[in-house]
Design a protein around this motif. Structure first.
Motif, short mmCIF file in Angstrom:
data_model
loop_
_atom_site.label_atom_id
_atom_site.label_comp_id
_atom_site.label_asym_id
_atom_site.label_seq_id
_atom_site.Cartn_x
_atom_site.Cartn_y
_atom_site.Cartn_z
N ALA A 1 -22.74 -22.75 60.52
CA ALA A 1 -22.69 -21.50 61.29
C ALA A 1 -21.25 -21.12 61.63
CB ALA A 1 -23.52 -21.65 62.57
N GLN A 2 -20.45 -22.10 61.97
CA GLN A 2 -19.05 -21.83 62.29
C GLN A 2 -18.30 -21.34 61.06
OE1 GLN A 2 -17.01 -25.03 64.29
NE2 GLN A 2 -14.98 -24.15 63.89
N ASN A 3 -18.57 -21.98 59.92
CA ASN A 3 -17.91 -21.57 58.67
C ASN A 3 -18.25 -20.13 58.32
OD1 ASN A 3 -16.88 -24.15 58.49
ND2 ASN A 3 -18.35 -24.84 56.96
N ILE A 4 -19.53 -19.78 58.48
CA ILE A 4 -19.96 -18.41 58.16
C ILE A 4 -19.34 -17.42 59.14
CG2 ILE A 4 -21.97 -16.87 58.15
CD1 ILE A 4 -23.58 -19.16 56.94
N ALA A 5 -19.23 -17.81 60.40
CA ALA A 5 -18.63 -16.92 61.41
C ALA A 5 -17.17 -16.65 61.10
CB ALA A 5 -18.77 -17.54 62.80
N GLU A 6 -16.47 -17.67 60.58
CA GLU A 6 -15.04 -17.54 60.32
C GLU A 6 -14.74 -16.93 58.95
OE1 GLU A 6 -13.58 -21.47 60.80
OE2 GLU A 6 -13.70 -21.45 63.00
N GLU A 7 -15.57 -17.26 57.95
CA GLU A 7 -15.25 -16.88 56.57
C GLU A 7 -16.28 -15.95 55.93
OE1 GLU A 7 -14.84 -20.51 54.43
OE2 GLU A 7 -13.61 -21.47 55.98
N GLY A 8 -17.38 -15.69 56.62
CA GLY A 8 -18.46 -14.92 56.02
C GLY A 8 -19.33 -15.81 55.15
N CYS A 9 -20.39 -15.24 54.63
CA CYS A 9 -21.30 -16.00 53.76
C CYS A 9 -20.81 -15.85 52.32
CB CYS A 9 -22.74 -15.47 53.91
SG CYS A 9 -23.98 -16.47 53.06
N ARG A 10 -20.06 -16.84 51.88
CA ARG A 10 -19.38 -16.72 50.58
C ARG A 10 -20.31 -16.95 49.39
NH1 ARG A 10 -14.24 -20.55 51.01
NH2 ARG A 10 -15.88 -22.02 51.60
N GLU A 11 -21.32 -17.80 49.56
CA GLU A 11 -22.20 -18.13 48.44
C GLU A 11 -23.46 -17.25 48.48
OE1 GLU A 11 -24.41 -22.08 46.53
OE2 GLU A 11 -23.12 -22.26 48.30
N PRO A 12 -23.79 -16.60 47.37
CA PRO A 12 -24.98 -15.73 47.36
C PRO A 12 -26.27 -16.51 47.61
CG PRO A 12 -23.60 -15.33 45.44
CD PRO A 12 -23.10 -16.59 46.07
N LEU A 13 -27.22 -15.85 48.27
CA LEU A 13 -28.55 -16.41 48.43
C LEU A 13 -29.34 -16.14 47.15
CD1 LEU A 13 -27.48 -16.21 51.35
CD2 LEU A 13 -29.80 -15.61 52.06
N VAL A 14 -30.08 -17.13 46.70
CA VAL A 14 -30.84 -17.01 45.45
C VAL A 14 -32.25 -16.51 45.76
CG1 VAL A 14 -31.65 -18.17 43.37
CG2 VAL A 14 -29.47 -18.85 44.42
N VAL A 15 -32.62 -15.41 45.12
CA VAL A 15 -33.90 -14.75 45.40
C VAL A 15 -34.69 -14.61 44.10
CG1 VAL A 15 -35.03 -12.66 46.25
CG2 VAL A 15 -32.93 -13.49 47.36
N TRP A 16 -35.94 -15.03 44.15
CA TRP A 16 -36.83 -14.89 42.98
C TRP A 16 -37.57 -13.57 43.08
CZ3 TRP A 16 -42.21 -17.64 42.67
CH2 TRP A 16 -42.84 -17.30 41.45
#
Length: 308
Positions: A51-66
């Motif tokens: 959560a801290q990483n995402i707060a500081e850097e954003g969500c860098r890795e795409p979510l995989v959706v079927w």
């Protein structure tokens, strides 16, 4: 100049249309319990760090959706199902953080499950319990799939499912079969207490794997005994073991063989050592299965002493 402006407008419109399309998909993302439960849960400190990483850097890795085909023979037909990134999705939606998506295509739920399991097993931060659960889940899924002759491939070499999967993950065949029972046992626990299942897989709650595997032995019999605590796991595992011993004892309709004094003495020593060892385990770990083993050995010792 006019052509250049027209091309720029077209490109701008295409980017906007794509963005709007992704935005609509994100709003429709479906969380399927079956798939979510395949994702090994993060420990509290790991989740906080993510959560801290995402707060500081954003969500860098795409979510995989079927993107499930509309004509799929499945209740998920037409839906956008999340198959990787459940923790990131929870954080992003909770704190209104934007994220990217990567659409993938599978023909069936079975293909999606196997992709998820292999993807998770390719990561290095899994506990032994999580690895066993995922390997066992894949084995159980493929064994179930193999019962459907319409989906079988006759060109595949005839090799046992356990042996094939064992080679893939560099373990032995017996490990895969034990993993299968462990996964079934964990699913039984999850039916009554999903939180306990997750806590065990996180490593926050410690249980004996052999006890969970005992639960898996009755999974196909639709065991309905509720498992609400660790104590319930031990209690039910002991009941299953004692039931097996009682059934084996009652089914013995052949006369007890006669032994020489030397053979009797050797077996007495064997049961003496076995009972002593099991008693130490039972006292040290408060292990109900060890107590069950003591009872079984005492029954055998009684028959040996009184019938010879």
């Amino acid at each position: 100049m006019a052509k250049r402006d027209k091309l720029a407008n077209l490109l701008s419109g295409a980017v906007k249309q794509k963005s709007e399309s992704e935005s609509q998909i994100k709003a429709k993302i479906h969380i399927e319990d079956e798939f979510r439960d395949l994702i090994p849960p993060l420990k509290e400190d790991e989740f906080a760090q993510l959560a801290q990483n995402i707060a500081e850097e954003g969500c860098r890795e795409p979510l995989v959706v079927w993107k499930v085909p509309h004509d799929a023979d499945d209740e998920l037909a037409g839906k956008y199902v999340l198959i990787d990134g459940h923790n990131r999705h929870k954080i992003c939606t909770t704190y209104n953080v934007d994220f990217k998506i990567h659409l993938v295509q599978f023909k069936t739920r079975f293909e999606a499950r196997n992709w998820m399991i292999n993807n998770q097993l390719g990561r290095r931060n899994l506990s032994k319990e999580q690895q066993a659960f995922l390997r066992g889940s894949r084995y159980n899924s493929e064994k179930s799939q193999g019962q459907r002759t319409d989906l079988s491939n006759s060109d595949q070499p005839k090799e046992s499912t356990a042996k094939r999967i064992a080679k893939e993950y560099n373990v032995d065949e017996k490990t895969i079969r034990r993993d299968a029972k462990f996964a079934e046992g964990m699913d039984i626990i999850g039916k009554s207490n999903p939180e306990l299942k997750q806590e065990i897989l996180k490593g926050k709650v410690k249980v004996n794997k052999s006890h969970v595997q005992k639960l898996g032995e009755v999974a196909k019999d639709s065991d309905e005994v509720p498992i609400l605590s660790v104590e319930d796991i031990y209690k039910r595992a002991t009941e299953i073991e004692e039931g097996k011993e009682e059934q084996a004892y009652q089914s013995q309709d052949v006369p007890t063989p006669q032994y020489t004094n030397e053979q009797i003495n050797a077996q007495i020593e064997h049961y003496h050592a076995s009972i002593k060892k099991a008693l130490e385990v039972a006292i040290k770990n408060r292990d109900r299965l060890a107590l069950s083993k003591i009872k079984a050995d005492l029954n055998q010792l009684e028959k040996l002493l009184l019938n010879n």
